[in-house]
Design an enzyme around this catalytic site. Structure first.
Site, mmCIF file in Angstrom:
data_model
loop_
_atom_site.group_PDB
_atom_site.id
_atom_site.type_symbol
_atom_site.label_atom_id
_atom_site.label_comp_id
_atom_site.label_asym_id
_atom_site.label_seq_id
_atom_site.Cartn_x
_atom_site.Cartn_y
_atom_site.Cartn_z
ATOM 1 N N ASP A 1 -16.929 -120.682 -76.592
ATOM 2 C CA ASP A 1 -15.736 -119.952 -76.169
ATOM 3 C C ASP A 1 -15.956 -119.224 -74.845
ATOM 4 O OD1 ASP A 1 -13.080 -118.830 -77.198
ATOM 5 O OD2 ASP A 1 -14.166 -116.981 -76.803
ATOM 6 N N GLU B 1 -15.852 -124.109 -73.123
ATOM 7 C CA GLU B 1 -14.540 -123.711 -72.602
ATOM 8 C C GLU B 1 -14.824 -123.013 -71.265
ATOM 9 O OE1 GLU B 1 -10.525 -121.210 -73.854
ATOM 10 O OE2 GLU B 1 -12.488 -120.389 -74.276
HETATM 11 C C1 GLC Z 1 -10.751 -118.427 -76.009
HETATM 12 C C2 GLC Z 1 -10.035 -118.750 -77.289
HETATM 13 C C3 GLC Z 1 -8.907 -117.794 -77.457
HETATM 14 C C4 GLC Z 1 -9.458 -116.392 -77.537
HETATM 15 C C5 GLC Z 1 -10.336 -116.081 -76.324
HETATM 16 C C6 GLC Z 1 -11.164 -114.849 -76.528
HETATM 17 O O1 GLC Z 1 -9.989 -118.630 -74.892
HETATM 18 O O2 GLC Z 1 -9.618 -120.088 -77.281
HETATM 19 O O3 GLC Z 1 -8.136 -118.079 -78.594
HETATM 20 O O4 GLC Z 1 -8.410 -115.462 -77.578
HETATM 21 O O5 GLC Z 1 -11.239 -117.112 -76.054
HETATM 22 O O6 GLC Z 1 -12.222 -115.090 -77.419
#
Ligand code: GLC
Length: 478
Positions: A181, A243
């Site tokens: 994440d 991500e």
């Molecule tokens: C990422 C997740 C999202 C979350 C954020 C903070 O972007 O996909 O849902 O709010 O991280 O952890």
């Protein structure tokens, strides 16, 4: 490597299947539905966070990295799920949230030095808007997301060791990898300097206030690789998909340690052949793309691209080279839900998170209790009704999953008329018409799959349609 061309199915555990009538999905519920995933033909499932959490960000605010939230079940339920998945040839991936913990994590009280503090805020802003700093006991702690999510200091070796321990905990329980994440936010400028005014455009959509700054200090610090190496060290050769909210041209330091990164340029491209092509060309210049067109943050295929384009969008997602992430519900063409009176997510993402629809009953088969978010349209859109209908979206997705295994090696974008995106994989040519008129398209002789019956006629492809054709001799002789 098992994941090279894998399709990884994203489960939002709260909304997949409830097994204990409390209206919230859980691990036993997921286990009950594994046959659907095996039948569909995916390779793995990724579970959005299942750890204990006060749920300000629905599990992305973790208060214990080594347990399961009681709403989702127990560690025993997790072990059973992994074993049951394995029996069906499915791997289980978890969500790794390394950037921040919940402010209710005991670490925040017991180890304040594992977090990032300042006597005065700088100009960094939170991903959800507003300052990234909140005051506590006369000092400010950093939160790149909600104030309930305090950012960790990955330059603190004790924190790194605690995190490595948590990572190993799940790998030893049979987890095949992690979706990582918000990893571009892992390390920031150690001196906490302001972000300077923007120079070059960032390359991905930003909020207006963010776009005025060059986001060079609040994220993506030059020593990020050192922290990523620690993550890699703990997980061995498990899959790590990042991500990374950066254009693909800036992925390189991440891909030294992670296996793949989500292709945000494509996720954000409008449904327009030229723009899709440009995003794919940029992203495939180097290896490492993991394809995604929808998830719990951005909404579903049907709503993002329009119901008329959703089938072609599924075809695009599932025929690009490299791992693809399919969000639960997209296989039946589930749309985003309505805005409800009760708001759970302050950032407005509830409508992407309505329950999965298994049958046409009022609850969609999701729960025998009262669902935390109501189902969208179970009568119209559900697994049961689509399973035996060869023209359904579910059948299309299942066919695509089977076909993708034989598409062949190589990937090449090919020239096409305006409004048409076309590319080749092995002997297969894929063409997608994003326009509202039928278009001439580069097609080979044998039509292998069409998103709508009769979409291909006399070298033309119907509006909004996609097609896979095959030929040993190349393109153009349909
Ligand atoms: C990422 C997740 C999202 C979350 C954020 C903070 O972007 O996909 O849902 O709010 O991280 O952890």
């Amino acid at each position: 490597m098992w994941w090279q061309d894998a399709v990884i199915y994203q489960i939002y555990p709260r909304s997949f299947q409830d097994s204990d009538a409390d209206g919230v999905g859980d691990l036993s519920g997921i286990e009950q539905r594994l046959d659907h995933l095996a039948w569909l033909g995916v390779d793995a499932l990724w579970l959005s966070p299942i750890y204990p959490s006060p749920m300000y960000d629905f599990g992305y605010d973790i208060s214990d990295y080594k347990d399961v939230d009681p709403a989702f079940g127990s560690l025993e339920d997790f072990d059973r799920l992994v074993a049951a998945a394995r029996n069906r040839g499915l791997r289980v991936l978890l969500d790794l949230v390394p950037c921040h913990t919940s402010t209710e994590h005991p670490w925040f009280r017991e180890h304040p030095d594992w977090y990032i503090w300042s006597d005065a805020p700088n100009n960094w802003s939170s991903a959800f808007g507003g300052p990234a700093w909140s005051k506590l006991d006369g000092r400010y702690y950093l939160h790149s997301f909600y104030p309930e999510q305090a950012d960790l200091d990955w330059r603190n070796p004790e924190l790194v060791a605690a995190m490595q321990d948590a990572l190993r905990f799940w790998i030893e329980r049979g987890t095949a990898g992690y979706r990582v994440d918000a990893i571009d936010r892992l390390l920031k400028d150690p001196q906490l300097r302001d972000d300077p005014p923007a120079g070059e455009p960032f390359g991905l959509p930003l909020r207006q206030d963010e776009a005025k700054l060059a986001l060079t200090n609040s994220r993506n610090a030059p020593d990020t690789g050192a922290a990523l190496a620690k993550i890699r060290e703990a997980v061995g050769d498990a899959l790590l998909v990042g991500e990374v909210y950066l254009p693909s041209a800036r992925w390189q330091p991440y891909l030294e340690h992670l296996d793949a990164a989500f292709a945000f340029e494509l996720l954000h491209a409008p449904w327009d052949a030229e723009r899709l092509r440009a995003a794919i060309a940029a992203t495939t210049r180097r290896p490492g793309a993991a394809w995604v067109l929808s998830n719990h943050d951005f909404g579903r295929l049907v709503t993002r691209f329009g119901p008329e384009n959703a089938r072609a969008a599924a075809l695009l997602l599932l025929t690009l080279p490299g791992p693809a992430f399919l969000y639960q519900g997209d296989e039946i063409g589930l749309g985003d839900g309505p805005r409800c009176e009760r708001v759970y997510d302050r950032a407005g993402r509830d409508r992407y998170r309505h329950p999965m629809q298994w049958d046409g009953s009022p609850s969609g088969g999701f729960t025998t209790g009262s669902a935390w978010l109501p189902p969208v349209d179970p009568e119209a859109t559900n697994v049961e009704a689509q399973r035996d209908d060869p023209r359904s979206t579910l059948s299309l997705v299942r066919d695509l999953l089977a076909l993708r295994r034989i598409l062949g090696d190589g990937f090449e974008l090919i020239d096409a008329d305006p409004g048409v995106l076309a590319y080749r994989r092995g002997e297969h040519t894929i063409a997608i018409n994003t326009s509202r008129q039928s278009q001439r398209a580069p097609l080979s002789r044998d039509v292998v799959l069409e998103t709508a019956p009769g979409a291909v006629r006399d070298r033309t492809l119907a509006a909004h349609a996609g097609v896979i054709t095959r030929s040993d001799e190349g393109v153009g002789q349909a």
